[in-house]
Enzyme design. Structure first.
Site, PDB file in Angstrom:
ATOM      1  N   ASP A   1      -6.271  -3.064  -2.277  1.00 34.33           N
ATOM      2  CA  ASP A   1      -5.082  -2.985  -1.591  1.00 34.33           C
ATOM      3  C   ASP A   1      -4.327  -3.801  -0.896  1.00 34.33           C
ATOM      4  O   ASP A   1      -4.855  -5.126  -0.150  1.00 34.33           O
ATOM      5  CB  ASP A   1      -5.651  -1.813  -0.736  1.00 34.33           C
ATOM      6  CG  ASP A   1      -4.779  -1.312   0.279  1.00 34.33           C
ATOM      7  OD1 ASP A   1      -4.203  -1.823   1.384  1.00 34.33           O
ATOM      8  OD2 ASP A   1      -4.280  -0.311   0.382  1.00 34.33           O
TER       9      ASP A   1
ATOM     10  N   SER B   1       0.887  -0.903  -0.065  1.00 38.42           N
ATOM     11  CA  SER B   1       0.081  -0.152  -0.140  1.00 38.42           C
ATOM     12  C   SER B   1       1.032   1.810   0.334  1.00 38.42           C
ATOM     13  O   SER B   1       1.987   1.455  -1.083  1.00 38.42           O
ATOM     14  CB  SER B   1      -0.945  -0.199   0.974  1.00 38.42           C
ATOM     15  OG  SER B   1      -1.955   0.805   0.894  1.00 38.42           O
TER      16      SER B   1
END
Length: 288
Positions: free
Chosen positions: A174, A50
């Site tokens: 993500d 991320s």
């Protein structure tokens, strides 16, 4: 299918930097990076999840003070809106049009393409990998080659905020959904010394929720931490992990408002400096 490998060996990953996810709190990692480089510690491999994929890719392109300076400039510039558009009507328009997310990832793509000197992962100065969650396979996917921007955008595709990213006919969300702090990946690739750069939540003890909206936050924290805790517990002999400190006040436990204040970049400079001071002190102690 996008380039990946579940166990592909890195050329030399004795010293590995693991950069975890955490949105706007990723500024802590910049301070940690500055302290590491000043201490003469450079990575043989960089792993990112991320926001850690953003910081990690910039570092892997040029593991020097110049890259840290670029990251500091990038982070401090986000206070004006940046990736997360401040205009309410724009956000509502995006949500109405897409029905799945509030923001476009076009700004982040432009930032990556302008700040990185190369376009492909394999062209980076230091081996780099980042993880994303495959929707179709419901599994983690490690990007080890191919376009950097696509890989990092996939790793950063926060559900509901940013759109899923399509790479090679597959869609990704993500990386924090599957491996928020990928210590296990570093061990699997042969790392012997691992520096964990995180956003502070690992330092904050969990407590039972007291409000309805805290229930989801606590549940998510359990989900994101349990794999890290398992990886740390099961470290092979001869592997050393340094969990770098953020310098944040953790005496009052987890600050759940961080989940809803994802556009709060007003403390960016302070977070960088706190993490730098705390990590610098930690490294001086362990290097004695």
């Amino acid at each position: 299918m996008p380039a990946s490998s579940r166990s592909a060996p890195a050329p030399d990953c004795q010293t590995t930097f693991v950069l975890g996810g955490g949105g706007h709190l990723g500024a802590y990692e910049v301070g940690m990076l500055r302290a590491l480089l000043e201490a003469g510690i450079k990575p043989d491999l960089v792993l990112g999840t991320s926001v850690g994929a953003i910081n990690g890719a910039v570092l892997a392109a040029d593991p020097s003070a110049a890259s840290v300076a670029r990251l500091e400039q990038l982070w401090t510039g986000l206070s004006g809106g940046g990736v997360f558009e401040a205009n309410l009507f724009t956000r509502l328009g995006t949500a109405a049009r897409t029905r799945t997310h509030l923001y476009s990832n076009a700004v982040l793509r432009r930032m990556l393409e302008s700040d990185l000197p190369v376009a492909l992962i394999e062209e980076l100065a230091v081996p780099f990998q980042c993880v994303a969650a495959s929707i179709e396979r419901a599994a983690e996917h490690w990007f080890t080659a191919g376009p950097i921007a696509d890989a990092v955008l996939a790793s950063c595709a926060v559900p509901g905020l940013l759109p899923p990213v399509e790479v090679g006919g597959e869609h990704f969300l993500d990386g924090g959904l599957v491996d928020s702090v990928p210590v296990g990946r570093a061990v699997a690739l042969g790392a012997r010394t691992i520096y964990v750069l995180h956003v502070g939540r690992l330092e904050q003890p969990l407590r039972p929720p007291r409000r309805a909206w805290e229930v989801a936050a606590v549940a998510f924290e359990i989900a994101r931490r349990h794999r890290f805790a398992r990886d740390i517990t099961n470290l092979p002999q001869g592997v050393t992990v340094h969990l770098l400190p953020t310098g944040a006040d953790t005496s009052r436990g987890a600050n759940w408002s961080q989940y809803v204040r994802y556009r709060a970049f007003d403390e960016t400079h302070a977070r960088i400096e706190r993490a730098y001071a705390a990590t610098d002190a930690y490294l001086r102690q362990v290097q004695k």
